[in-house]
Enzyme design. Structure first.
Site, PDB file in Angstrom:
ATOM      1  N   CYS A 127       0.831  -1.200   0.000  1.00 45.95           N
ATOM      2  CA  CYS A 127       0.000   0.000   0.000  1.00 45.95           C
ATOM      3  C   CYS A 127       0.872   1.259   0.000  1.00 45.95           C
ATOM      4  CB  CYS A 127      -0.926  -0.008   1.225  1.00 45.95           C
ATOM      5  SG  CYS A 127      -1.813   1.538   1.485  1.00 45.95           S
ATOM      6  N   CYS A 174      -0.008   3.971   2.548  1.00 43.99           N
ATOM      7  CA  CYS A 174       0.349   3.509   3.895  1.00 43.99           C
ATOM      8  C   CYS A 174       1.820   3.795   4.188  1.00 43.99           C
ATOM      9  CB  CYS A 174       0.100   2.007   4.026  1.00 43.99           C
ATOM     10  SG  CYS A 174      -1.613   1.492   3.762  1.00 43.99           S
TER      11      CYS A 174
END
Length: 322
Positions: free
Chosen positions: A52, A55
């Site tokens: 991600c 993230c």
């Protein structure tokens, strides 16, 4: 000896950076909740994954910051949940996670106290965390008011608007803001508690134009620096949008470049001290009118600049281009 010293320096640097970041403990959710009960804290959960991108950006650019780390380490037991691992998958299902990054503040019994979907700037993330710790601005408290059908104060309503944005219920957030904007008296609307209704708006929106129209009152209530910076940034972004989006002549781009430099560098002589914002607004209007071939608009902008004693540059541009 030299290698040993370099190793020590590297370790000290690593420890210093680590100490400034959010400290994630290698604990299960149950262990984190148990420790939170023992220490009188909440549990902060970062729902993430190695693949991600946002993230990783949050981890490197937000959760690694000293101010964010100091606050979170003091208030929370911090853990991460990887959605590709067994416990992360269970957590995702239990708490209804449908996108990452998602962040939670959990009470000691595992109840959701506060929630955030998506990446944020450091200052916005820290503001979110503080609202979650504060009893009366947390998602848990505000949902409780709604469930019990208790009357909400204006501050409660503004906080709930922010909560709706945090969890990405943007349509509901916009609807609530519209109601607040239309029904809140002017004297209250310009107070600090309502600034969140305006703070992220861009040039051209009714909220931005409302601040422009009532700038003096907002400065009185919010502080001159906050409002001046807000207006300058709004017009600067609009100038840049026009610069990249229009098919104007090279001369027009030169003009915009000069104005964006003036906006970016407040101590340049093109902007007079106390009239900085007024001059920037007038310059922005003139540029917009120029790019749209709006001669009356250009004349109006020039007249404003003349009144602000900024006539030399605007007259030169008028002679050269008009």
């Amino acid at each position: 000896m030299k290698k040993s010293m370099l190793l020590v320096i590297s370790l000290l640097t690593y420890c210093s950076v680590f100490a400034q970041s959010v400290k994630f403990d290698t604990l299960s959710l149950d262990q984190a909740l148990s420790r939170a009960r023992a220490e009188g804290k909440f549990v902060f959960v970062d729902v993430t994954a190695s693949w991600c991108g946002p993230c990783q950006v949050m981890l490197e650019e937000v959760l690694s910051r000293k101010d964010v780390g100091e606050y979170c380490n003091k208030q929370f037991i911090c853990i991460q949940m990887d959605v590709d691992k067994l416990e992360g998958k269970d957590f995702k299902k239990k708490y209804g996670v449908n996108s990452i990054p998602t962040f939670f503040i959990l009470q000691e019994d595992g109840t959701v106290r506060h929630r955030l979907r998506g990446a944020r700037r450091p200052e916005d993330f820290l503001a979110w965390a503080k609202r979650g710790v504060n009893e009366t601005s947390s998602l848990f408290f505000l949902n409780g008011l709604l469930e019990r059908k208790q009357k909400m104060s204006l501050q409660n309503k503004v906080d709930y608007y922010l909560v709706l944005k945090d969890i990405r219920k943007l349509h509901d957030a916009d609807s609530l803001r519209t109601v607040l904007f239309e029904q809140t008296p002017f004297e209250k609307l310009t107070d600090k508690e309502c600034w969140s209704l305006f703070s992220e708006e861009v040039y051209g929106s009714q909220y931005f134009e409302y601040v422009v129209k009532h700038g003096d009152k907002f400065r009185e209530k919010q502080g001159k620096e906050r409002i001046d910076d807000y207006l300058v940034q709004g017009y600067k972004q609009e100038i840049q949008r026009l610069m990249y989006g229009s098919q104007a002549s090279p001369e027009a781009f030169d003009l915009i470049k000069q104005i964006t430099m003036a906006v970016s560098t407040p101590d340049r002589t093109v902007i007079s001290g106390e009239d900085k914002v007024k001059v920037v607004l007038a310059w922005a209007k003139e540029v917009k009118a120029f790019l749209e071939n709006d001669i009356p608009g250009m004349v109006e902008g020039m007249q404003e600049l003349v009144e602000l004693k900024e006539w030399r540059d605007c007259l030169w541009h008028a002679m050269q281009y008009v």
